[in-house]
Design an enzyme around this catalytic site. Structure first.
Site, PDB file in Angstrom:
ATOM      1  N   LYS A   1       0.833  -1.111  -0.011  1.00 35.90           N
ATOM      2  CA  LYS A   1       0.116   0.011   0.273  1.00 35.90           C
ATOM      3  C   LYS A   1       1.020   1.124   0.044  1.00 35.90           C
ATOM      4  O   LYS A   1       2.032   1.326   0.760  1.00 35.90           O
ATOM      5  CB  LYS A   1      -0.816   0.039   1.198  1.00 35.90           C
ATOM      6  CG  LYS A   1      -1.993   1.133   1.349  1.00 35.90           C
ATOM      7  CD  LYS A   1      -2.604   0.939   2.720  1.00 35.90           C
ATOM      8  CE  LYS A   1      -3.829   1.699   2.770  1.00 35.90           C
ATOM      9  NZ  LYS A   1      -4.627   1.724   3.963  1.00 35.90           N
TER      10      LYS A   1
ATOM     11  N   SER B   1      -9.693   2.072   3.241  1.00 36.24           N
ATOM     12  CA  SER B   1      -8.657   2.598   2.262  1.00 36.24           C
ATOM     13  C   SER B   1      -7.873   1.755   1.530  1.00 36.24           C
ATOM     14  O   SER B   1      -7.529   2.288   0.698  1.00 36.24           O
ATOM     15  CB  SER B   1      -8.093   3.749   3.294  1.00 36.24           C
ATOM     16  OG  SER B   1      -7.135   2.824   4.080  1.00 36.24           O
TER      17      SER B   1
ATOM     18  N   SER C   1      -9.817  -0.467   7.377  1.00 39.16           N
ATOM     19  CA  SER C   1      -9.222  -0.227   6.030  1.00 39.16           C
ATOM     20  C   SER C   1      -8.371  -1.573   5.343  1.00 39.16           C
ATOM     21  O   SER C   1      -8.140  -1.693   4.353  1.00 39.16           O
ATOM     22  CB  SER C   1      -8.116   0.591   6.126  1.00 39.16           C
ATOM     23  OG  SER C   1      -8.769   2.141   6.218  1.00 39.16           O
TER      24      SER C   1
END
Lengths: 97, 486
Positions: B76, B151, B175
């Protein structure tokens, strides 16, 4: 009911150093009012004998030895991301007029 | 493309495959699918190939570093990667090349992992849909009109679409788990403090957790083993031994107790999510588990508490982005103070500004006690609820999300609606417990349905054990053969 005014938004933006457009001031006042009203349901919880929690795993005051650790990262490498540099320093805009 | 790490490792060890071929297969898949998915901000073509070559040499000399050697992974884009663009999906860091690796990245490199790229996410990890990325929305591989969740939406979508074997995500209020549920993959949020946060661009430091998003439970166990443990650079990481998680996956669940949280069903749940959970309940009963009803009376206060504490910590963590040391820097400012205002106006998007403002408000004199302090007190009650419930049972089982993946644009205009996507996940971050999200069925529209298994502090072994046994018993289910649309 908490009501956030446009003036309050301007004051907070100044504290947080965030520039806002007039449109953003209006929409943030509206959105913050709605969010604060939503979170106000916490008032129905009796917390008079409850301690606040800021850490969940029970660690407290984790200290390290007070000694100089040599960085693996060199000065040049560390400064490579700086937007403006001069004579080996990071250059900032004028502070005093 | 969906081979497990164990199978891939076996092929690599037996020379049925070499790491360069494996890497190139994934690169081709990325080429084919990225126009539709947009799961990456950066594809690290050069670095990926050179580490795949290094890995090949190690296999040739019969000295692979670990089971993860040669395995292609995404990271990420909120984790610092040395000399590789790290944006947090925000314009504010559009040009930032860190001078160091996050601890989790360092540990994966040491294990021989090949990084294929940096996954897209909501800017600063603020959001539940990956619509708030400054680098474009990520689309759900099961339906391109829908969000992948967030997210860590880029991570979950990339794993589900076969663009990488696994990805490392971060979970502050759901997330990792929520996008995993929306994309039909496995997402593990370890206990707070189990994995180092060093080099993770901080969102809310008392809530942030680092964990893997994978195709199956065993993969998650293998990765956690590699990344967990004390780190000198993160004083909140905990000094406890790291178990061999893969060794306890097959433990019998006979006589184990599962807590069925009644409040989960009072908060509004789509019928098909409820059906998925009922199915999971039957499976666990057939494995000899006992289902016991438990209560989390303060659960409904989770989202309000979360939004106060999280915004407060966000406003403080985002204070460092000032356009002076690195990242975006406004060009037209006339003096320093003006420079701060302009840089933060142009560099931050709407959601970051909203949270900075809200956080500044709840921390400001006159409101601190009414909001921040109040939220920290209710946080205590929420944590006690979880601790008490888990005294009686081994794990809690519940939904990850109230609905399956929603449509792109559906909730974008109403921040409060978006915040409610975290209703079942955020309370777990407030309490710090480990939790895993895994697919348990599919909806009639062929969208994945996830379930969440929550364990005791630092007992990742048990939740991995439960999830693995569920996965094993349902491996012949029809929905396991469904394919993504890309």
């Amino acid at each position: 009911m908490a009501e956030i005014s446009k003036e309050q938004v301007k004051g907070l933006a100044k504290l947080a150093r965030v520039g806002l457009t007039p449109n953003e001031e209006v929409s943030l006042a509206r959105e913050m009012t709605s969010i604060l009203n939503y979170v106000s349901e916490l008032n129905e919880v009796d917390t008079s004998n409850v301690e606040p929690t800021s850490q969940v795993t029970g660690l407290n005051n984790v200290l390290c030895e007070d000694r100089v650790i040599k960085s693996e990262i060199g000065r040049e490498e560390l400064f490579a991301n700086a937007p403006e540099r001069e004579n080996g320093f990071i250059k900032v805009k004028k502070v005093l007029e | 493309m969906r081979d497990s790490i164990s199978i891939l490792n076996k092929k690599l060890v037996q020379y049925d495959l070499n790491p360069v071929q494996l890497y190139q297969t994934f690169l081709q898949r990325i080429d084919k699918t990225e126009d539709d998915i947009n799961g990456f901000v950066t594809v690290t073509t050069k670095e990926g190939l050179s580490s795949a070559k290094e890995s090949s040499k190690r296999f040739e000399s019969k000295k692979p570093l670990s089971k993860l050697d040669g395995i292609p992974a995404g990271i990420k884009d909120v984790f610092c990667t040395k000399d590789i663009l790290t944006t947090a999906s925000s314009k504010m860091l559009y040009n930032f090349h860190p001078s160091f690796d996050a601890t989790v990245v360092k540990r994966l490199k040491k294990a021989g992992v090949v990084m294929v790229g940096k996954n897209n996410c909501d800017a600063w990890a603020h959001g539940a849909s990956t619509e708030h990325s400054d680098f474009g929305v990520t689309r759900n591989p099961w339906d391109l009109k829908r969000v992948p969740g967030g997210s860590s939406g880029g991570s979950a979508a990339a794993v589900a679409a076969g663009e990488c074997v696994f990805s490392i995500g971060s979970d502050t209020g759901g997330s990792i788990r929520q996008p995993a549920a929306f994309c039909g993959v496995v997402g593990l949020k370890p206990t707070y403090g189990r994995v180092s946060r060093y080099g993770l661009i901080a969102m809310a430091s008392s809530l942030d957790c680092v964990g893997p998003i994978t195709n199956n439970v065993e993969d998650a166990a293998i990765i956690l083993e590699m990344i967990a443990g004390k780190d000198e650079n993160d004083s909140t990481s905990v000094d406890l031994p790291v178990p061999e998680y893969t060794k306890s996956l097959e433990r019998s669940l006979k006589g184990k107790k599962i807590g069925w949280v009644k409040e989960f069903y009072d908060l509004g749940l789509e019928k098909e999510i409820g059906d998925g959970l009922k199915y999971a309940k039957q499976i666990f009963e057939s494995l000899g588990c006992k289902i016991i009803e438990v209560s989390l009376p303060h659960l409904k206060y989770g989202v309000p508490v979360y939004y106060i504490i999280q915004s407060a910590e966000v406003s403080s963590n985002l204070g460092r982005f000032d356009g002076v040391k690195y990242g975006f820097s406004a060009v037209k400012s006339k003096n320093l103070i003006d420079h701060y205002f302009q840089t933060r106006d142009e560099g931050f998007g709407q959601e970051a500004k909203r949270r900075i403002m809200l956080g500044t408000f709840v921390l400001s004199a006159g409101y601190y006690d009414a909001y921040y302090n109040k939220a920290m007190r209710v946080r205590t009650l929420i944590k006690e609820d979880f601790d008490k419930a888990l005294e009686k049972v081994d794990v809690l089982i519940g939904p990850v999300t109230p609905t399956t993946a929603f449509k792109i644009g559906e909730k974008e205009m109403d921040p409060l609606q978006m915040y409610l996507a975290d209703i079942f996940t955020a309370p777990v971050n407030l309490a710090g417990h480990p939790s895993i999200s895994l697919p348990c069925s599919f909806s009639a529209e062929k969208l994945p349905v996830g379930m969440q298994i929550i364990g005791k502090h630092f007992d990742e072994e048990t939740i991995l054990n439960f999830s693995h046994m569920f996965e094993k018993l349902t491996e012949k289910d029809k929905w396991r053969d469904y394919n993504t649309v890309v």
